[in-house]
Scaffold this active site. Sequence first.
Site, PDB file in Angstrom:
ATOM      1  N   GLN A 213       0.835  -1.201   0.000  1.00  0.00           N
ATOM      2  CA  GLN A 213       0.000   0.000   0.000  1.00  0.00           C
ATOM      3  C   GLN A 213       0.872   1.255   0.000  1.00  0.00           C
ATOM      4  O   GLN A 213       0.350   2.364  -0.042  1.00  0.00           O
ATOM      5  CB  GLN A 213      -0.903   0.017   1.241  1.00  0.00           C
ATOM      6  CG  GLN A 213      -1.978  -1.053   1.244  1.00  0.00           C
ATOM      7  CD  GLN A 213      -2.731  -1.113   2.563  1.00  0.00           C
ATOM      8  OE1 GLN A 213      -2.709  -2.138   3.236  1.00  0.00           O
ATOM      9  NE2 GLN A 213      -3.404  -0.038   2.946  1.00  0.00           N
ATOM     10  N   PHE A 244      -6.096  -3.914   3.358  1.00  0.00           N
ATOM     11  CA  PHE A 244      -6.799  -3.622   4.625  1.00  0.00           C
ATOM     12  C   PHE A 244      -5.907  -2.974   5.682  1.00  0.00           C
ATOM     13  O   PHE A 244      -6.219  -3.008   6.868  1.00  0.00           O
ATOM     14  CB  PHE A 244      -7.445  -4.901   5.194  1.00  0.00           C
ATOM     15  CG  PHE A 244      -8.130  -5.753   4.169  1.00  0.00           C
ATOM     16  CD1 PHE A 244      -9.241  -5.277   3.488  1.00  0.00           C
ATOM     17  CD2 PHE A 244      -7.656  -7.017   3.850  1.00  0.00           C
ATOM     18  CE1 PHE A 244      -9.870  -6.048   2.516  1.00  0.00           C
ATOM     19  CE2 PHE A 244      -8.272  -7.793   2.872  1.00  0.00           C
ATOM     20  CZ  PHE A 244      -9.386  -7.306   2.211  1.00  0.00           C
ATOM     21  N   GLU A 248       0.545  -1.734   4.571  1.00  0.00           N
ATOM     22  CA  GLU A 248       1.008  -0.350   4.636  1.00  0.00           C
ATOM     23  C   GLU A 248       2.483  -0.338   5.023  1.00  0.00           C
ATOM     24  O   GLU A 248       3.328   0.054   4.232  1.00  0.00           O
ATOM     25  CB  GLU A 248       0.160   0.470   5.621  1.00  0.00           C
ATOM     26  CG  GLU A 248       0.587   1.938   5.646  1.00  0.00           C
ATOM     27  CD  GLU A 248      -0.304   2.815   6.494  1.00  0.00           C
ATOM     28  OE1 GLU A 248      -1.389   2.384   6.903  1.00  0.00           O
ATOM     29  OE2 GLU A 248       0.101   3.978   6.764  1.00  0.00           O
ATOM     30  N   ARG A 326      -5.642   7.704  17.210  1.00  0.00           N
ATOM     31  CA  ARG A 326      -6.933   7.631  16.526  1.00  0.00           C
ATOM     32  C   ARG A 326      -7.973   6.941  17.411  1.00  0.00           C
ATOM     33  O   ARG A 326      -9.152   7.294  17.386  1.00  0.00           O
ATOM     34  CB  ARG A 326      -6.824   6.935  15.167  1.00  0.00           C
ATOM     35  CG  ARG A 326      -8.094   7.054  14.327  1.00  0.00           C
ATOM     36  CD  ARG A 326      -7.891   6.605  12.880  1.00  0.00           C
ATOM     37  NE  ARG A 326      -7.425   7.668  12.013  1.00  0.00           N
ATOM     38  CZ  ARG A 326      -8.218   8.504  11.312  1.00  0.00           C
ATOM     39  NH1 ARG A 326      -9.540   8.391  11.380  1.00  0.00           N
ATOM     40  NH2 ARG A 326      -7.707   9.438  10.556  1.00  0.00           N
ATOM     41  N   ARG A 358      -7.640  -1.294   8.762  1.00  0.00           N
ATOM     42  CA  ARG A 358      -8.941  -0.652   8.515  1.00  0.00           C
ATOM     43  C   ARG A 358      -9.582  -0.084   9.791  1.00  0.00           C
ATOM     44  O   ARG A 358     -10.082  -0.833  10.625  1.00  0.00           O
ATOM     45  CB  ARG A 358      -9.873  -1.680   7.888  1.00  0.00           C
ATOM     46  CG  ARG A 358     -10.989  -1.093   7.054  1.00  0.00           C
ATOM     47  CD  ARG A 358     -11.749  -2.209   6.382  1.00  0.00           C
ATOM     48  NE  ARG A 358     -12.484  -1.729   5.215  1.00  0.00           N
ATOM     49  CZ  ARG A 358     -13.044  -2.532   4.313  1.00  0.00           C
ATOM     50  NH1 ARG A 358     -12.960  -3.835   4.438  1.00  0.00           N
ATOM     51  NH2 ARG A 358     -13.697  -2.032   3.287  1.00  0.00           N
ATOM     52  N   PHE A 360      -7.814   1.786  11.935  1.00  0.00           N
ATOM     53  CA  PHE A 360      -6.574   2.343  12.471  1.00  0.00           C
ATOM     54  C   PHE A 360      -6.717   2.817  13.921  1.00  0.00           C
ATOM     55  O   PHE A 360      -6.387   3.953  14.254  1.00  0.00           O
ATOM     56  CB  PHE A 360      -6.163   3.516  11.564  1.00  0.00           C
ATOM     57  CG  PHE A 360      -4.701   3.874  11.566  1.00  0.00           C
ATOM     58  CD1 PHE A 360      -3.766   3.064  10.945  1.00  0.00           C
ATOM     59  CD2 PHE A 360      -4.253   5.044  12.161  1.00  0.00           C
ATOM     60  CE1 PHE A 360      -2.426   3.416  10.922  1.00  0.00           C
ATOM     61  CE2 PHE A 360      -2.899   5.405  12.144  1.00  0.00           C
ATOM     62  CZ  PHE A 360      -1.994   4.586  11.509  1.00  0.00           C
ATOM     63  N   THR A 458      -3.921  11.737  10.477  1.00  0.00           N
ATOM     64  CA  THR A 458      -3.701  12.664  11.593  1.00  0.00           C
ATOM     65  C   THR A 458      -2.264  13.189  11.596  1.00  0.00           C
ATOM     66  O   THR A 458      -1.938  14.114  12.309  1.00  0.00           O
ATOM     67  CB  THR A 458      -4.041  12.008  12.944  1.00  0.00           C
ATOM     68  OG1 THR A 458      -3.270  10.815  13.075  1.00  0.00           O
ATOM     69  CG2 THR A 458      -5.522  11.671  13.011  1.00  0.00           C
ATOM     70  N   ALA A 527      -5.909   5.325   5.509  1.00  0.00           N
ATOM     71  CA  ALA A 527      -6.754   6.333   6.135  1.00  0.00           C
ATOM     72  C   ALA A 527      -7.973   6.670   5.272  1.00  0.00           C
ATOM     73  O   ALA A 527      -8.483   7.785   5.324  1.00  0.00           O
ATOM     74  CB  ALA A 527      -5.956   7.601   6.452  1.00  0.00           C
ATOM     75  N   GLU A 730     -12.765   2.873   5.448  1.00  0.00           N
ATOM     76  CA  GLU A 730     -12.795   2.454   6.843  1.00  0.00           C
ATOM     77  C   GLU A 730     -14.123   2.664   7.566  1.00  0.00           C
ATOM     78  O   GLU A 730     -14.523   1.816   8.365  1.00  0.00           O
ATOM     79  CB  GLU A 730     -11.695   3.193   7.623  1.00  0.00           C
ATOM     80  CG  GLU A 730     -10.300   2.816   7.209  1.00  0.00           C
ATOM     81  CD  GLU A 730      -9.273   3.826   7.724  1.00  0.00           C
ATOM     82  OE1 GLU A 730      -9.289   4.976   7.234  1.00  0.00           O
ATOM     83  OE2 GLU A 730      -8.489   3.471   8.606  1.00  0.00           O
TER      84      GLU A 730
END
Lengths: 778, 482
Positions: A213, A244, A248, A326, A358, A360, A458, A527, A730
């Site tokens: 990702q 998902f 990442e 988060r 997903r 996060f 964020t 995100a 998400e």
Amino acid sequence: MRKLAQLQDKTSSKITGKVGVSRKHESADKHVTGKALYIDDRPQMANQLFAAIGQTTIAHGLVKSMDLSKVKVAPGVVDVLIATDVPGHLDIGPVFKGDPVLVLDKVEFMGQALFAVAATSHEAAVKAAKLAIVEYEEIEPVLSVKEALSKQNFVRPPHTQKRGDAVSAINASKHILEGKLKIGGQEHFYLESQISSAEPTEDGGMMIYSSSQHPSEVQKLVAEVLGISFNKVVVDMRRMGGGFGGKETQAAPWACIAALLANKTGRCVKLRLNRVDDMTLTGKRHPFENDYKVGFDEQGLIKGIEFNINGNCGYSPDLSDAIVDRAMFHSDNAYFLENAHVVGNRCKTNTVSHTAYRGFGGPQGMISIEGVMDDIARKVDKDPLEIRKLNLYGQNDRNITHYGQTVEHNILPMMINKLENDCEYQKRRTEITQFNKINTFLKKGIALTPVKFGISFTVQHLNQAGALIHLYTDGSIQLNHGGTEMGQGLNTKIAQVVAQEFQVDIDNIIVCSTRTDKVPNTSPTAASSGTDLNGKAAQNAAIILKNRLIEFTCEHFSVEQNDVIFSDNQVHISNVKQLSFAELVQLAYMNRISLSSTGFYKTPKIYYDRDKANGRPFFYFANGVACSEVVIDTLTGEYKVARVDVLHDVGDSLNPAIDLGQIEGAFVQGMGWLTTEELIWNEKGRLVSNNPATYKIPAIADMPEVFNVELLQNEPNAEATIYNSKAVGEPPFMLAISVWSALRDAVSSVSDYKASPILNTPATPERVLMAVQQMKSL
Amino acid sequence: MLKNKIQFLLNDRLISLSDINPNTSILQYLRSCTGKSGTKEGCASGDCGACTVVTVEYAGGDLRYKSLNACISLLPSLHGKQLLTVEDLQDGDKLHPVQKAMVDFHGSQCGFCTPGFIMSLFALHKNNPEPEKAQTLEALAGNLCRCTGYRAIIDAASAAKNHGPDQFDRNKRNTIAALAKIQKTSLLKLSEGDQVAYSPSSLSELTDLMLAHPNARIIAGGTDIVLEITQMMKSLGTIIYVGNVPELQEFEESDAQFTLGAALPFSDFTPSIATHYHEFGEMIERIGSLQIRNQGTLGGNIGNASPIADTPPVLIALDAKLNLRLGNKNRIISIEDYFIDYKKTSQQKSEFIQSIIIPKAKENSYLKVYKISKRFDDDISAVLAAFNLVIEDDVVKSVRIAFGGMAGTPKRAIKCEKELIGKPWTQASIENGMQALEQDFTPMSDVRASANYRMVVAKNLLQKAFIEITQPTINTGVVQYA
């Protein structure tokens, strides 16, 4: 002399694949015929090697000695790589240090990569990797949040968000409740396990194919472990077989190891993790253990709340700082917390380093406050929906979050009312209460829960994107952007955006694989921001090109800007002349107009002052509401999700079919997280639910028997997002909290709704039965 | 006559394989040897269905299409069959109706599981052009999709109904002719180095091979043993594939009993058993997935001697018998005497299970079967309970109770039975029986359940059986069967 293409079609026709239509996934035909190529399907190179990982067999300790002689002489083995062979950086931590690509001496979780083998076949490599003889000096592992908290064993320092005086407000309240919720993690279980392939280039660099990702990060880390400049590494990513969040940061180690082995052997190396190894070696959704103390009045209105949000981060920081943040940002979900004190701890344990998944951290924050809503309802003897509505953010007052962001365009109260009516909540509530009175063994439960999910990274600088569009002289278009396709339909949506801008058929557009040499310095596709960011960047590139074409047309035909209109695959010029899009492109080429442009986008308005724990971290909120009905068997704890109704807010949908697919898929995935998907580590720190025989994601019959999903209509995003759509990846995941809440509702009926059961997640049949026993024993 | 090759049709092409490692799975063969990469590896353990392919057999005057997991199926099982993969379905430029429906209904997202779904759907539609939703769910229970949430796939499955003949129907005569040319009455051998697979074509060939190779591994479906290759990275040594032995494929039904050949796949006999023992049939539909049941056999489920195999407790409760063969002698034993200890049986060297004899129900008897697992479909039991009771005049005349997942073997609950036999069929007796289960079993905690849950559930299942037998109108299950 070069000859331009003969252009065929000059007729005007309504374009296909514009924004707002349910266009099929750009790869759908390739998916169903088996022609879609994943990395493992790529043709092999001459002298191709295959790699496998040698894993540690303890969770915590030091490597005293490592004998790899048997590995080296195993059939097919060509080379072996250990930490001291790494020419560049050993640490590949994505944000903070702490993730060695291979263990140098300190082992921090069981399975951690200790060495890598390159062999002439995948099977030979995997077999050889098991032959190492390693001696360790073991250290007692820390395996629980509780132990990490008591030892203050953190991967990053705690963070606090605070408004008002929670302690005084709680103490002054009519009612006070305390509770604790253990929330299980989740294995991503993308169907395509982690894979990377590396080919050495003539510049001493690497061509990398990675199921990632975040190709730009793979590029950076591969360059760093090799000790070469970034421009010598190219990463290509056509499609993932699911991500998902699990690809990442977790895709990079395997790309790095493949590159290191390719560099060492001078041959092409492919590294694919077998399923069990993937489940053992890669991070998961963070398990959390959250506790709360809440004060509220007779009506159930919250006066003050204290939350301790404790994420089990595993052994290293990875993305845990932002993930626990988060969770804290979403500990309010949709509710006004006048006096709130939210502490987020990043607990360090000797397990694999937990990572993006997903939502996060959002789901783990949100489920906690939803649990509080149910607990308050039982205490004041009201329907939980009434308590939820009572505590919702207001329109003009009670509308500022505990981190200082104003909740604008608050459509959730309207959505809740709409779904409540549409799914006949009140009528069914009465019927269910009646059913539960009559039936001894089966009990039903219902719950309607909202989702308010903040959209934006964020971490501010990640909210940027680039794109690159080429127009060719036959009118066909190549589209490149920085996002990655993992099945979510990103390429389709962005192609729709570009088709819309140029007013051409979507079939004219090919979305190329995501490559670091096409669009550099990209953010991860994460995100939920893929379409928001890359759609805008692609639109920007398209507008630049279109304006260039318009400017040329004005000059060439001596007309005004307003006289040039792109529509129906045509360019209409001042009602006097009409060219097909391709004809205009050819004409522009002949007149030496550049037909290629980059595009760029950065999200406006957002900031967060972490020292003050205050700001506007989110550009906007995506909203959703779900009502779930379950039936449980009080003798066995087995249950069935009988009906689910969803109303979800995607703004103006770019592609309703794709959005629907995202919502349904996210819901079922969320349901799996909260019901059957159980991660179990044994007392030694070994993950024992490490394969699909022991780790159960939802199968087809687990889908709710009745599953009504509706997109909220006529509510464009009030912020200027791409065609006023909203992110969808998400937010709907958390709609599944309604299933958990409905299970608690059903269990609570055993106590005639007097008590709120403890139901840690995943709510397996075992946990449901134990909760039933708890209610019976009251 | 010994033949050193296996033959099958890869779509319409005749393939003959001789020097190939018999530990090679169909999936590895497809991806490495034929360049067909449409079939995917998701787990290499038969749990996800991404590798689903279809085999076609000529039987009973027609072609029969079966989905199976290519990742855990070995090459010898292909002999005499046609193998179809996702690449074969497109007819020229035209998508097959199941492919088209998946596109039209947005049934693929990441696409990695899609070829497997397509093949399961294809097999379903070949055997049943207008499947009910329940049949669709059954056919797809072994295909995991992590993206869609399945609704779109179910819609695609029902939209693909009513399509006309496809290229496989049009080619039917040729296919049958080509399959008929493959010699199926010889002993086959496939080998590479010390890895040898034999495929006998008669009971006597099998008997001789077992005597000659007492340490050989018997493979019928192979759905469990092949995991040693794909998960534990072992080689099996000498393999004897028994899927081509006609005597092991027999199915006989008499007034008193069923006789099932040990190598008969589950999906071949489930309907007959389900007609007679409804709950046993329902439970069998929860063993693995359809892909697994198309390969897996009752003989294998018993012969593995796993404490968590689903059929042994039921067979023990039904007092089934095993017909074991060693050399040219057969002996018949009670299945209860077969299981000695964890993964240990009374089977002797060179002996094998030829058939399983299941008595039919007596008058006034009740068979209650319960499978408890985290997930309803394609999961391994935490607890499996089987209660076989004869109740006359409200007195328990006969009782056999057996559990899986409660001990190191599938095991009878003798003490519990003692509390019930000859006793009035009342709640009080049931409670005594529930209590006695604590003497019968000391279950373990593991990844599937805690010891405590196992014990509580085991007791509650006896309670459930009592309620269901005495008050059949009360609904006690969360899943409704048709």
